[in-house]
Design a protein around this motif. Structure first.
Motif, PDB file in Angstrom:
ATOM      1  N   ALA A   1     -81.021  49.486 108.241  1.00 15.96           N
ATOM      2  CA  ALA A   1     -80.693  48.531 107.186  1.00 15.96           C
ATOM      3  C   ALA A   1     -79.230  48.671 106.779  1.00 15.96           C
ATOM      4  O   ALA A   1     -78.553  47.672 106.495  1.00 15.96           O
ATOM      5  N   GLU A   2     -78.721  49.894 106.747  1.00 11.20           N
ATOM      6  CA  GLU A   2     -77.300  50.086 106.419  1.00 11.20           C
ATOM      7  C   GLU A   2     -76.405  49.429 107.462  1.00 11.20           C
ATOM      8  O   GLU A   2     -75.411  48.765 107.126  1.00 11.20           O
ATOM      9  N   GLN A   3     -76.754  49.606 108.729  1.00  5.24           N
ATOM     10  CA  GLN A   3     -75.957  49.002 109.802  1.00  5.24           C
ATOM     11  C   GLN A   3     -76.010  47.473 109.729  1.00  5.24           C
ATOM     12  O   GLN A   3     -74.988  46.803 109.892  1.00  5.24           O
ATOM     13  N   LEU A   4     -77.200  46.929 109.467  1.00  6.17           N
ATOM     14  CA  LEU A   4     -77.335  45.474 109.372  1.00  6.17           C
ATOM     15  C   LEU A   4     -76.565  44.937 108.166  1.00  6.17           C
ATOM     16  O   LEU A   4     -76.008  43.832 108.210  1.00  6.17           O
ATOM     17  N   THR A   5     -76.519  45.727 107.084  1.00  6.86           N
ATOM     18  CA  THR A   5     -75.776  45.297 105.892  1.00  6.86           C
ATOM     19  C   THR A   5     -74.274  45.287 106.164  1.00  6.86           C
ATOM     20  O   THR A   5     -73.555  44.345 105.783  1.00  6.86           O
ATOM     21  N   LEU A   6     -73.797  46.335 106.830  1.00  6.57           N
ATOM     22  CA  LEU A   6     -72.351  46.480 107.031  1.00  6.57           C
ATOM     23  C   LEU A   6     -71.781  45.469 108.014  1.00  6.57           C
ATOM     24  O   LEU A   6     -70.562  45.264 108.053  1.00  6.57           O
ATOM     25  N   GLN A   7     -72.655  44.823 108.818  1.00 10.17           N
ATOM     26  CA  GLN A   7     -72.146  43.753 109.689  1.00 10.17           C
ATOM     27  C   GLN A   7     -71.595  42.591 108.860  1.00 10.17           C
ATOM     28  O   GLN A   7     -70.835  41.769 109.364  1.00 10.17           O
ATOM     29  N   PHE A   8     -71.978  42.540 107.568  1.00 15.45           N
ATOM     30  CA  PHE A   8     -71.462  41.495 106.680  1.00 15.45           C
ATOM     31  C   PHE A   8     -70.215  41.952 105.932  1.00 15.45           C
ATOM     32  O   PHE A   8     -69.704  41.237 105.083  1.00 15.45           O
ATOM     33  N   GLY A   9     -69.722  43.165 106.211  1.00 18.82           N
ATOM     34  CA  GLY A   9     -68.500  43.644 105.580  1.00 18.82           C
ATOM     35  C   GLY A   9     -68.737  44.521 104.375  1.00 18.82           C
ATOM     36  O   GLY A   9     -69.878  44.788 103.982  1.00 18.82           O
ATOM     37  N   GLN A  10     -67.633  44.996 103.802  1.00 22.29           N
ATOM     38  CA  GLN A  10     -67.676  45.869 102.640  1.00 22.29           C
ATOM     39  C   GLN A  10     -66.735  45.329 101.575  1.00 22.29           C
ATOM     40  O   GLN A  10     -65.841  44.542 101.882  1.00 22.29           O
TER      41      GLN A  10
ATOM     42  N   THR B   1     -80.254  61.360  96.863  1.00 26.03           N
ATOM     43  CA  THR B   1     -79.012  62.087  97.136  1.00 26.03           C
ATOM     44  C   THR B   1     -78.677  62.068  98.625  1.00 26.03           C
ATOM     45  O   THR B   1     -77.531  61.842  99.031  1.00 26.03           O
ATOM     46  N   ASP B   2     -79.708  62.265  99.439  1.00 23.74           N
ATOM     47  CA  ASP B   2     -79.549  62.260 100.889  1.00 23.74           C
ATOM     48  C   ASP B   2     -79.008  60.920 101.370  1.00 23.74           C
ATOM     49  O   ASP B   2     -78.042  60.851 102.134  1.00 23.74           O
ATOM     50  N   HIS B   3     -79.619  59.833 100.896  1.00 23.99           N
ATOM     51  CA  HIS B   3     -79.162  58.504 101.287  1.00 23.99           C
ATOM     52  C   HIS B   3     -77.735  58.262 100.818  1.00 23.99           C
ATOM     53  O   HIS B   3     -76.909  57.720 101.542  1.00 23.99           O
ATOM     54  N   ARG B   4     -77.451  58.676  99.585  1.00 25.25           N
ATOM     55  CA  ARG B   4     -76.134  58.421  99.008  1.00 25.25           C
ATOM     56  C   ARG B   4     -75.044  59.146  99.792  1.00 25.25           C
ATOM     57  O   ARG B   4     -73.993  58.567 100.081  1.00 25.25           O
ATOM     58  N   SER B   5     -75.307  60.400 100.176  1.00 31.64           N
ATOM     59  CA  SER B   5     -74.276  61.150 100.894  1.00 31.64           C
ATOM     60  C   SER B   5     -74.060  60.565 102.284  1.00 31.64           C
ATOM     61  O   SER B   5     -72.953  60.586 102.812  1.00 31.64           O
ATOM     62  N   ARG B   6     -75.114  59.992 102.878  1.00 33.61           N
ATOM     63  CA  ARG B   6     -74.952  59.397 104.203  1.00 33.61           C
ATOM     64  C   ARG B   6     -74.127  58.112 104.140  1.00 33.61           C
ATOM     65  O   ARG B   6     -73.325  57.827 105.016  1.00 33.61           O
ATOM     66  N   ARG B   7     -74.362  57.311 103.090  1.00 34.20           N
ATOM     67  CA  ARG B   7     -73.680  56.024 103.018  1.00 34.20           C
ATOM     68  C   ARG B   7     -72.179  56.170 102.778  1.00 34.20           C
ATOM     69  O   ARG B   7     -71.391  55.394 103.287  1.00 34.20           O
ATOM     70  N   GLY B   8     -71.776  57.154 101.964  1.00 27.55           N
ATOM     71  CA  GLY B   8     -70.360  57.378 101.735  1.00 27.55           C
ATOM     72  C   GLY B   8     -69.691  56.278 100.934  1.00 27.55           C
ATOM     73  O   GLY B   8     -70.344  55.531 100.204  1.00 27.55           O
ATOM     74  N   ASP B   9     -68.363  56.155 101.080  1.00 27.31           N
ATOM     75  CA  ASP B   9     -67.583  55.179 100.315  1.00 27.31           C
ATOM     76  C   ASP B   9     -67.893  53.759 100.775  1.00 27.31           C
ATOM     77  O   ASP B   9     -68.510  53.549 101.790  1.00 27.31           O
TER      78      ASP B   9
END
Lengths: 170, 170, 170
Positions: C19-28, C48-56
């Motif tokens: 889902a993160e990869q599919l979201t980021l195809q639309f930009g940041q 916390t785990d999800h948050r640290s993976r997603r980053g800035d």
């Protein structure tokens, strides 16, 4: 030659609606072969819900145990929708019947039928191993039945979140 | 380069038979790497059933814990069938071992093996959230192991009602 | 027109990463719409785990109940990742809210949004039928919500062992 189709999926995954559409491609009137018995309030509500959705053009036959015989008795060319094999298995096990023999009979009878048959079943083996031995036995039996009937069917469909995937032939 | 294949699916979904067929495409004799221990009657019956189906052309190695070492020890070019990762994980957790480290070791070792390896695992995370905390931990760990090993394998197959679906590469 | 995507799968099947990869195809920048509340230690660790993976590149909004309103309030063109619908349903049921009406509202609102939305949900209906009536009700409700939102989305993905399968459109 008869067309036999198995539709599988988890609970509330859109199996019944998909199975109805697959049945109606063979025309109407169609026969709804219910293996459920309206023995409790939950099941009665579910049967009513399915019945109101299907509307006219369907007749209903209830057959908690004698599914193979019912498919022979209704084999006048009308498409049949069997809903569902998991409940049929449960009924057979509760009645102390030889469910493995019955499943083998069903698998053997499908190619010989004149009219098309669409069968609904359930995926029950993708959760954690049940603590309860009876639940483990049922889960194993359901998997065995699904494999045997899938092997005998011309097509197998998996429904996930209402999205149909044809998994045989691919 | 070695070919590594992961086969996943629910209970009694046809995983073992599919894994045997995928293993035999690499020729015989093949090695059946069993992570089960015939510690109870249910498991003993299952092992006997699998053994009688496989027939000649197979040798069996039992390795409840030291799977990575066993794969190195048997790396003479023979195809290996590992059945199954879920039981291996369960054995590791019961022994208090570092299952995450073991899974990372396995993932890292697969590309370096000479002979092909087919690994069977189970889908256990598609049911309702277990009430029991240990069962939730196991379910999470099994999902993590499946993801790690799938990422390291050249191919991943999902079996549903005995119908094989290749999900990597698609 | 907005792009809406549903990502489903079992526990720890790789849904969130996909889902993160599919979201980021639309930009940041992208917006992480969390339906979880860090009410217990397990959930806090997972967040916390999800948050640290997603980053800035991500901002987080917490919305345990008012998901539809939150999607309207954040509709500035930024891609949104809703994680997850199953927890949202659970929150609604615990609060005694009309979950069916809320799910219908969500389905109706998706096509009208300006920015893209990726929604994560869970497969919970492929295990054995739960003995507990509340668990059965939840499982049925989760299946209904999944079907409704899947029908409203442009794309639906199923993740198995970290392997993404697009199941709508196929």
């Amino acid at each position: 030659m008869a067309k036999s189709i198995l539709v599988t999926g988890g609970a509330r995954s859109g199996k019944s609606l998909l199975a109805e559409q697959l049945t109606l491609q063979f025309g109407q009137p169609a026969i709804y072969v219910a293996t459920a018995q309206a023995g409790d309030a939950e099941m009665a509500a579910r049967i009513t819900d399915h019945r109101s959705r299907r509307g006219d053009g369907w007749t209903t036959v209830e057959t908690p145990l004698a599914l193979v015989q019912t498919l022979r008795d209704t084999d006048d060319g009308s498409p049949r929708l069997v809903d569902c094999l998991t409940l049929w298995l449960s009924n057979l096990m509760l009645a102390g019947a030889d469910w493995g023999g019955e499943a083998a009979d069903l698998a053997a009878s499908l190619p010989a039928l004149q009219g098309p048959v669409v069968l609904v079943t359930n995926e029950v083996g993708a959760g954690i191993v049940p603590a309860n031995a009876l639940a483990r036995d049922f889960r194993d039996a359901a998997g065995v039945v699904n494999q045997r009937i899938a092997a005998a069917c011309d097509e197998v469909w998996l429904s996930v979140a209402g999205c149909p995937m044809r998994i045989k032939p691919q």
